[in-house]
Design a protein around this motif. Structure first.
Motif, short mmCIF file in Angstrom:
data_model
loop_
_atom_site.label_atom_id
_atom_site.label_comp_id
_atom_site.label_asym_id
_atom_site.label_seq_id
_atom_site.Cartn_x
_atom_site.Cartn_y
_atom_site.Cartn_z
N HIS A 98 -0.58 30.98 3.79
CA HIS A 98 -0.21 29.76 3.07
C HIS A 98 -0.04 29.98 1.57
O HIS A 98 0.76 29.28 0.94
CB HIS A 98 -1.25 28.67 3.29
CG HIS A 98 -1.22 28.12 4.68
ND1 HIS A 98 -1.90 26.98 5.02
CD2 HIS A 98 -0.63 28.55 5.82
CE1 HIS A 98 -1.72 26.73 6.31
NE2 HIS A 98 -0.95 27.68 6.81
N GLY A 131 8.47 28.86 4.27
CA GLY A 131 8.70 27.45 4.62
C GLY A 131 8.11 26.50 3.60
O GLY A 131 8.30 26.67 2.40
N ARG A 132 7.39 25.50 4.08
CA ARG A 132 6.81 24.50 3.18
C ARG A 132 5.83 25.13 2.19
O ARG A 132 5.61 24.59 1.10
CB ARG A 132 6.14 23.38 3.97
CG ARG A 132 4.88 23.77 4.68
CD ARG A 132 4.30 22.58 5.48
NE ARG A 132 2.94 22.80 5.89
CZ ARG A 132 2.56 23.37 7.03
NH1 ARG A 132 3.47 23.77 7.89
NH2 ARG A 132 1.28 23.53 7.32
N HIS A 133 5.26 26.26 2.55
CA HIS A 133 4.31 26.93 1.66
C HIS A 133 5.01 27.60 0.47
O HIS A 133 4.42 27.73 -0.60
CB HIS A 133 3.49 27.95 2.45
CG HIS A 133 2.81 27.35 3.63
ND1 HIS A 133 1.80 26.42 3.52
CD2 HIS A 133 3.03 27.49 4.96
CE1 HIS A 133 1.41 26.03 4.73
NE2 HIS A 133 2.16 26.67 5.62
N GLU A 134 6.25 28.00 0.66
CA GLU A 134 7.04 28.61 -0.43
C GLU A 134 7.15 27.63 -1.60
O GLU A 134 6.99 28.02 -2.76
CB GLU A 134 8.43 28.99 0.09
CG GLU A 134 9.29 29.70 -0.92
CD GLU A 134 8.99 31.18 -1.00
OE1 GLU A 134 9.08 31.74 -2.11
OE2 GLU A 134 8.67 31.78 0.03
N LYS A 135 7.41 26.38 -1.29
CA LYS A 135 7.53 25.35 -2.33
C LYS A 135 6.23 25.25 -3.13
O LYS A 135 6.24 25.13 -4.35
CB LYS A 135 7.88 24.01 -1.67
CG LYS A 135 7.93 22.83 -2.62
CD LYS A 135 8.30 21.54 -1.91
CE LYS A 135 7.06 21.01 -1.21
NZ LYS A 135 7.21 19.64 -0.71
N ARG A 136 5.11 25.33 -2.44
CA ARG A 136 3.81 25.18 -3.10
C ARG A 136 3.49 26.40 -3.96
O ARG A 136 2.97 26.27 -5.08
CB ARG A 136 2.73 24.94 -2.06
CG ARG A 136 2.94 23.61 -1.36
CD ARG A 136 2.11 23.47 -0.13
NE ARG A 136 2.45 22.20 0.54
CZ ARG A 136 2.20 21.96 1.80
NH1 ARG A 136 1.60 22.88 2.55
NH2 ARG A 136 2.53 20.81 2.33
#
Length: 149
Positions: A98, A131-136
């Protein structure tokens, strides 16, 4: 894969155990010190490993001190570092999956050698999920950019 290793005196023995593990698994590494249990200052070794990783010379880093905390704080001051203090295998997995942690920090006085090696194994074998973790993770990078001079 090539790993940058470092420790202070409080993490020296655990670092030596990790070196043997890496050798057995035929994983290349470089030891940035310390090279004994003689008292030294952890910021120096956290910084050396952090700079080696962010320079792109090493894919990942592993650092050790008595608790894993002080040396991780030092490493995390280097832009581009995402160092996680880990004391269980689930956190090891999540820090990679993550958070895309590029440095693992372990406390010799906190984690036994057997568990530490399981943590290292999980951490090294877990890929970043993206995925969504890349944004974070990118938001973390944005925070670094905001405070860079």
């Amino acid at each position: 894969m090539k790993i940058a290793l470092g420790s202070d005196h409080g993490g020296y023995k655990l670092k030596e155990v990790i070196k043997k593990y890496l050798e057995e698994k035929q994983i290349a590494y470089e030891d940035f010190g310390t090279h004994s249990t003689e008292s030294v200052d952890y910021p120096e070794f956290g910084m050396k490993v952090a700079e080696a990783v962010t320079a792109g010379n090493y894919e990942k880093g592993i650092i050790c001190c008595g608790t894993g905390i002080g040396i991780s704080i030092s490493a995390n001051k280097v832009p581009g570092v995402r160092c996680a203090v880990v004391s269980d295998t689930f956190s090891a997995q999540m820090s990679r999956e993550h958070n895309n942690a590029n440095i693992l920090s372990l406390g010799e006085r906190v984690v036994g050698q057997g568990l530490a090696l399981k943590i290292v194994e999980v951490w090294l074998s877990t890929e970043f999920a993206g995925g969504r973790h890349e944004k974070r993770v990118n938001k973390i990078l944005d925070i670094e950019k905001k405070y860079r001079k």
